[in-house]
Design a protein around this motif. Structure first.
Motif, PDB file in Angstrom:
ATOM      1  N   UNK A 148       0.823  -1.206   0.000  1.00 47.79           N
ATOM      2  CA  UNK A 148       0.000   0.000   0.000  1.00 47.79           C
ATOM      3  C   UNK A 148       0.858   1.258   0.000  1.00 47.79           C
ATOM      4  N   UNK A 149       1.840   1.316   0.905  1.00 50.34           N
ATOM      5  CA  UNK A 149       2.682   2.504   1.001  1.00 50.34           C
ATOM      6  C   UNK A 149       3.511   2.720  -0.257  1.00 50.34           C
ATOM      7  N   UNK A 150       3.964   1.623  -0.885  1.00 52.81           N
ATOM      8  CA  UNK A 150       4.810   1.733  -2.071  1.00 52.81           C
ATOM      9  C   UNK A 150       4.066   2.329  -3.264  1.00 52.81           C
ATOM     10  N   UNK A 151       2.755   2.247  -3.239  1.00 55.07           N
ATOM     11  CA  UNK A 151       1.957   2.795  -4.343  1.00 55.07           C
ATOM     12  C   UNK A 151       1.241   4.082  -3.942  1.00 55.07           C
ATOM     13  N   UNK A 152       1.702   4.720  -2.865  1.00 55.52           N
ATOM     14  CA  UNK A 152       1.149   6.011  -2.485  1.00 55.52           C
ATOM     15  C   UNK A 152       0.019   5.968  -1.482  1.00 55.52           C
ATOM     16  N   UNK A 153      -0.226   4.795  -0.869  1.00 53.00           N
ATOM     17  CA  UNK A 153      -1.316   4.653   0.116  1.00 53.00           C
ATOM     18  C   UNK A 153      -2.640   5.152  -0.458  1.00 53.00           C
ATOM     19  N   UNK A 154      -2.900   4.768  -1.708  1.00 52.77           N
ATOM     20  CA  UNK A 154      -4.131   5.189  -2.382  1.00 52.77           C
ATOM     21  C   UNK A 154      -5.335   4.510  -1.740  1.00 52.77           C
TER      22      UNK A 154
END
Length: 201
Positions: free
Chosen positions: A48-54
């Motif tokens: 999640x964090x690696x993709x911007x926590x979208x």
């Protein structure tokens, strides 16, 4: 007879081979492979964090849990003001000193506006609701800042104040690792919970 000195001919290609090889290995190893491996590990360990926590709802991206965004409708809680106008590409603070008269004037005006919007006295407005965070994109507010807005949101949605207080308490995060920071409320998550609660009714 005197011995003639031996002349050593330097091969320019041989002298360049080592530094060129080192440059290629460094470029591929540290510039490409290292980044690729680091990204892969980050995606595997923290997807999640690696993709911007979208944050997504019904398959549609509605924001990021790590980036503040404005809410103009009275039915929603408001985040802190942003010197960057909530633009992640322009993250910044106001860079105004506390002694700056323009800052004091803006804070007074902002506090008065918030007090009128929430129907409270100016001294009841938490300072953070009128001040901009260092990066201008802080997604959290304090529980006190959420509670000041609870009555307005409850009236706009036709919900009870006790329901608002329960949602705020449910979405209040404690200090990180139990030690770092203060209790805080993620504005986007709280607003999405409000939409879900009203839809369930």
């Amino acid at each position: 007879m005197n011995a003639q000195p031996t002349l050593h001919v330097i091969d320019d290609r041989a002298s360049l081979r080592a530094p060129l090889l080192f440059a290629v290995v460094s470029l591929l190893g540290f510039g490409f492979a290292y980044s690729l491996v680091g990204t892969a590990i980050g995606r595997a360990a923290f997807p999640s964090q690696a993709t911007g926590s979208i944050v997504e709802r019904d398959g549609r991206a509605v924001g990021s849990a790590l980036v503040a965004q404005p809410f103009v409708d009275a039915r929603y809680f408001q985040p802190r003001p942003s010197a960057a106008k909530y633009d992640p590409m322009a993250a910044s603070g106001s860079n105004q000193a506390r002694s700056n008269p323009d800052l004091r004037k803006r804070l007074a005006e902002e506090t008065a506006t918030i007090a009128a919007r929430e129907g409270v006295l100016a001294e009841k407005v938490p300072a953070e609701l009128a001040t901009q965070s260092g990066g201008g994109l802080d997604p959290h507010i304090s529980p006190a800042s959420a509670e000041v807005q609870a009555m307005r949101v409850a009236q706009a949605r036709g919900l009870s104040l006790s329901a608002m207080d329960a949602l705020i308490a449910q979405h209040t995060e404690g200090p990180q690792f139990g030690l770092l920071g203060e209790p805080r409320v993620n504005v986007l998550q709280l607003n999405l919970a409000l939409d879900a609660a009203q839809a369930a009714r």
